[in-house]
Enzyme design. Structure first.
Site, PDB file in Angstrom:
ATOM      1  N   CYS A 142       3.510 -16.768   1.605  1.00 42.37           N
ATOM      2  CA  CYS A 142       2.625 -15.615   1.810  1.00 42.37           C
ATOM      3  C   CYS A 142       1.851 -15.763   3.125  1.00 42.37           C
ATOM      4  CB  CYS A 142       1.655 -15.512   0.638  1.00 42.37           C
ATOM      5  SG  CYS A 142       0.294 -14.391   0.933  1.00 42.37           S
ATOM      6  N   HIS A 202      -3.899 -16.111  -4.423  1.00 43.85           N
ATOM      7  CA  HIS A 202      -2.755 -15.197  -4.318  1.00 43.85           C
ATOM      8  C   HIS A 202      -2.560 -14.366  -5.590  1.00 43.85           C
ATOM      9  CE1 HIS A 202       1.086 -13.959  -2.517  1.00 43.85           C
ATOM     10  NE2 HIS A 202       1.656 -14.125  -3.696  1.00 43.85           N
ATOM     11  N   SER A 259       3.035  -4.262   0.916  1.00 37.58           N
ATOM     12  CA  SER A 259       4.192  -5.121   1.047  1.00 37.58           C
ATOM     13  C   SER A 259       3.877  -6.579   0.701  1.00 37.58           C
ATOM     14  CB  SER A 259       4.773  -5.015   2.465  1.00 37.58           C
ATOM     15  OG  SER A 259       3.755  -5.095   3.430  1.00 37.58           O
ATOM     16  N   HIS A 268     -19.031   7.684   1.316  1.00 36.31           N
ATOM     17  CA  HIS A 268     -18.355   7.727   0.017  1.00 36.31           C
ATOM     18  C   HIS A 268     -17.008   7.011   0.118  1.00 36.31           C
ATOM     19  CE1 HIS A 268     -16.987  11.376   2.180  1.00 36.31           C
ATOM     20  NE2 HIS A 268     -15.829  11.135   1.602  1.00 36.31           N
ATOM     21  N   HIS A 297     -14.956   6.790   3.472  1.00 36.55           N
ATOM     22  CA  HIS A 297     -15.141   7.777   4.534  1.00 36.55           C
ATOM     23  C   HIS A 297     -16.576   7.652   5.025  1.00 36.55           C
ATOM     24  CE1 HIS A 297     -11.554  10.656   3.661  1.00 36.55           C
ATOM     25  NE2 HIS A 297     -11.239   9.702   4.509  1.00 36.55           N
ATOM     26  N   TYR A 301       6.478  21.655  -3.788  1.00 32.08           N
ATOM     27  CA  TYR A 301       5.396  22.638  -3.723  1.00 32.08           C
ATOM     28  C   TYR A 301       4.136  22.032  -3.109  1.00 32.08           C
ATOM     29  CZ  TYR A 301       1.895  26.040  -4.976  1.00 32.08           C
ATOM     30  OH  TYR A 301       0.859  26.944  -4.900  1.00 32.08           O
ATOM     31  N   ASN A 343      -4.345  -0.511   0.248  1.00 33.85           N
ATOM     32  CA  ASN A 343      -3.175  -0.050  -0.496  1.00 33.85           C
ATOM     33  C   ASN A 343      -2.900  -1.086  -1.570  1.00 33.85           C
ATOM     34  OD1 ASN A 343      -2.686   2.220   1.161  1.00 33.85           O
ATOM     35  ND2 ASN A 343      -1.553   0.966   2.623  1.00 33.85           N
ATOM     36  N   HIS A 377      -5.601  -7.730  -0.619  1.00 34.30           N
ATOM     37  CA  HIS A 377      -6.054  -7.519   0.762  1.00 34.30           C
ATOM     38  C   HIS A 377      -6.217  -6.039   1.074  1.00 34.30           C
ATOM     39  CE1 HIS A 377      -1.766  -6.629   1.257  1.00 34.30           C
ATOM     40  NE2 HIS A 377      -2.050  -6.100   2.441  1.00 34.30           N
ATOM     41  N   CYS A 379      -2.101 -16.408   2.422  1.00 36.71           N
ATOM     42  CA  CYS A 379      -2.656 -17.572   1.731  1.00 36.71           C
ATOM     43  C   CYS A 379      -3.251 -18.564   2.737  1.00 36.71           C
ATOM     44  CB  CYS A 379      -1.570 -18.249   0.879  1.00 36.71           C
ATOM     45  SG  CYS A 379      -1.321 -17.471  -0.735  1.00 36.71           S
ATOM     46  N   GLN A 411      -7.201  -3.214   4.675  1.00 38.35           N
ATOM     47  CA  GLN A 411      -7.002  -3.042   6.110  1.00 38.35           C
ATOM     48  C   GLN A 411      -8.189  -2.313   6.723  1.00 38.35           C
ATOM     49  OE1 GLN A 411      -3.069  -1.927   7.491  1.00 38.35           O
ATOM     50  NE2 GLN A 411      -2.247  -1.902   5.411  1.00 38.35           N
ATOM     51  N   HIS A 471      -0.719 -10.306  -2.428  1.00 34.00           N
ATOM     52  CA  HIS A 471      -1.982 -11.028  -2.203  1.00 34.00           C
ATOM     53  C   HIS A 471      -3.094  -9.988  -2.000  1.00 34.00           C
ATOM     54  CE1 HIS A 471      -3.905 -14.893  -0.722  1.00 34.00           C
ATOM     55  NE2 HIS A 471      -4.852 -13.979  -0.560  1.00 34.00           N
ATOM     56  N   ALA A 497       3.450 -14.528  11.166  1.00 33.27           N
ATOM     57  CA  ALA A 497       4.599 -14.101  11.984  1.00 33.27           C
ATOM     58  C   ALA A 497       4.484 -14.556  13.443  1.00 33.27           C
ATOM     59  CB  ALA A 497       4.743 -12.576  11.934  1.00 33.27           C
TER      60      ALA A 497
END
Ligand SMILES: O=P(O)(O)O[C@H]1O[C@H](CO)[C@@H](O)[C@H](O)[C@H]1O
Ligand SMILES: O=P(O)(O)O[C@H]1O[C@H](CO)[C@@H](O)[C@H](O)[C@H]1O
Lengths: 345, 345
Positions: free
Chosen positions: B50, B113, B161, B296, B281, B316, B153, B166, B53, B168, B164, B59
């Site tokens: 991960c 995790h 994705s 809020h 927001h 719709y 998310n 988290h 962690c 953003q 763990h 990356a």
């Protein structure tokens, strides 16, 4: 000079007046998130349990006719009801509501359970176009109807609960949110220029030829400059007409051809039945003339990287601004490269 | 009299000025469509693969510190970049774009995790709130930043994705679409009444007590009258403050408590880790005073019928108007009935 292929940037959607965010460099990101299940692709021509197949009995006990091309009926689980009375609600201008009257119809595109639009032949697609036009004419004859939304959800990933090829029509007593936006933008442009917004937009796109996928006598299909979904497209009539009602026989044939070619190209990208929500945006009805309204059809397909990896319009997109990774120009190129013969032959 | 529980109707979203469609009778419809896979629920406390962690290598080769509560860093695959130069593009007012400068950060909520927000203890959640406030302060010190979007998310169904825990933070040089809308609505109300829109709205909701889920000293959590997603909620500060920057110690503690209780109630509905996109927001920054802006937080959870059946905002909804099946009042009742002790104990 703004470099569309390298720099993060915002683009203005002319039809809504709202922006979308493009992050071209971001498609390099590896994906470790959700992968969709592929829907099984071996459906029979006739399914005795399908409520759309000819001769079968539906939820409310009605039996479908033994129809030969397309077939339409009122949705057994309609979101809008014709018998709703019109009532207002307003508490201190803070809780504001009103009832909404409407009719929801389901339209089977073919008696064949195993087909999809791109697999149907031209006369069969033309029959669907004819039925759309007929439905639009009959529904707009009801005085209380202000707007008619013709659309299709294709694929289980788009909430479609029956793989039998079909679409929907929701007709209602007031203008939907997206139609209010597009009305305002088109009206403002028409007032200023005396021509429809989309007429001028199509002319410029044809001149630039960077996002055009199909260009025939009566229609273009393109990736709009402001596309939010990875492979979002629009079909636009070259003649500025407010609705499908105005389509001539020739235009209907050309529209069927455009629909067929565009959806075949879609299927060929990932060699899969390409899911999408698609629908026409048309002039409001029973509310005077709308010379500003220019008929068009939106395609919102969710796939991004492969047949099983979609773009998630979530967090930032829901709270802030829709965001895309590949550029509209890259998407247009991919669509242009595809064969116009369906990968299944 | 409009019967909210029986009649199809539209409700006005005060913050955007846009309507949503409610079809209360429609939840009776059987579901034969897509069912989601349940994410495995047996994660280790530490996962060597991960990128969030403690101690692991990301990356770009950076090694995470051995952090003890929460931890923040610039996203290795940022959608916005700080080094973007500001450029405009305009061709015949039909192709309109501008570059967008920004910073995207990732914030790990916990070294563990295997946890999620509702499973963390109060001091740990309070540490996240502290970090959000600190980040908001530091980012708004950069003069070119106009808006800071803090969000999460949660769950693979929401495009997350990495399981763990988290969130953003995307900070950027212009105002996102949704913020433009909420700014306009709040400004108009403040001008007319000299009070924030949400202050008056909260007062009315507390009086009616039909959609309130949590009511403590400094915050309320409620299902807004205009909720589009089945279990959509908002947390609203009772004191009209423009951003998290103004939160006192006491308010931060109460906010942490509200977050914990609301997310526990969510998990308890379907005895599952309840997915959502959520985000604050807040007032734009570096652009003068914004007395109209009232802090809020929105929660947009997709589940409708069960842990594996979501509401599809498709056809719709994308082309016309967001549509919901159960009423906001039914959703509020379900949330109120839930225990405030997490089902996993
Ligand atoms: O940055 P992540 O978590 O990899 O990505 C997720 O959140 C982003 C911000 O809402 C979205 O743009 C992505 O589509 C989504 O998959
Ligand atoms: O009517 P269907 O196909 O069962 O339902 C689908 O399309 C509708 C209209 O876009 C949506 O409201 C539903 O969420 C979706 O599942």
């Amino acid at each position: 000079m703004l470099d569309f292929a390298e720099q993060p940037h915002k683009r203005k959607n002319l039809l809504t007046g709202e922006y979308i965010l493009v992050s071209p460099h971001r498609s390099k990101r590896p994906w470790q998130g959700q992968v969709e299940d592929l829907a099984p692709d071996n459906r029979p021509q006739y399914d005795p349990k399908c409520y759309l197949c000819p001769g079968n009995t539906r939820a409310d006990g009605t039996q479908n006719p033994d129809y030969k091309d397309s077939f339409v009926f009122v949705n057994d689980f309609s979101a809008l009801l014709e018998e709703t009375s019109i009532e207002q609600f307003d508490e201190e201008h803070l809780l504001v509501a009103e009832s909404e009257r409407g009719i929801c119809k389901v339209i089977s595109f073919s008696p064949r359970h195993d087909l999809t639009l791109p697999q149907m032949d031209l006369p069969a697609i033309k029959a669907v176009v004819d039925l759309w036009q007929k439905e639009f004419r009959e529904l707009s004859a009801k005085e209380w109807i202000r707007y008619i939304q013709i659309f299709e959800n294709k694929g289980s990933i788009m909430g479609c609960s029956n793989p039998h090829p079909h679409g929907q029509i929701w007709a209602e007593s007031s203008l939907p949110v997206e139609i209010e936006k597009e009305s305002a933008q088109q009206k403002a442009y028409f007032k200023q220029h005396g021509r429809t917004l989309l007429k001028d937009y199509v002319a410029l796109e044809l001149k630039k030829d960077e996002r055009i996928i199909i260009d025939n006598e009566h229609f273009v299909a393109l990736v709009p400059f402001w596309a939010a979904w990875p492979y979002e497209t629009m079909i636009i009539s070259k003649r500025p007409v407010p609705s499908i009602l105005a389509f001539t026989e020739e235009e209907k044939e050309d529209f069927a051809r455009t629909l067929q070619e565009l959806t075949i190209r879609y299927d060929n990208i990932f060699k899969t039945s390409f899911p999408y929500s698609a629908g026409m945006h048309q002039s409001p009805v029973n509310s005077g003339d709308h010379p500003e309204w220019h008929w068009h059809m939106h395609f919102y397909p969710p796939l991004l990287r492969s047949a099983t990896i979609k773009k998630f319009m979530v967090g930032y997109e829901m709270l802030a601004t829709p965001q895309r990774d590949i550029t509209p120009e890259q998407a247009a190129n991919t669509l242009k490269e595809q064969s116009t013969i369906h990968y299944k032959g």
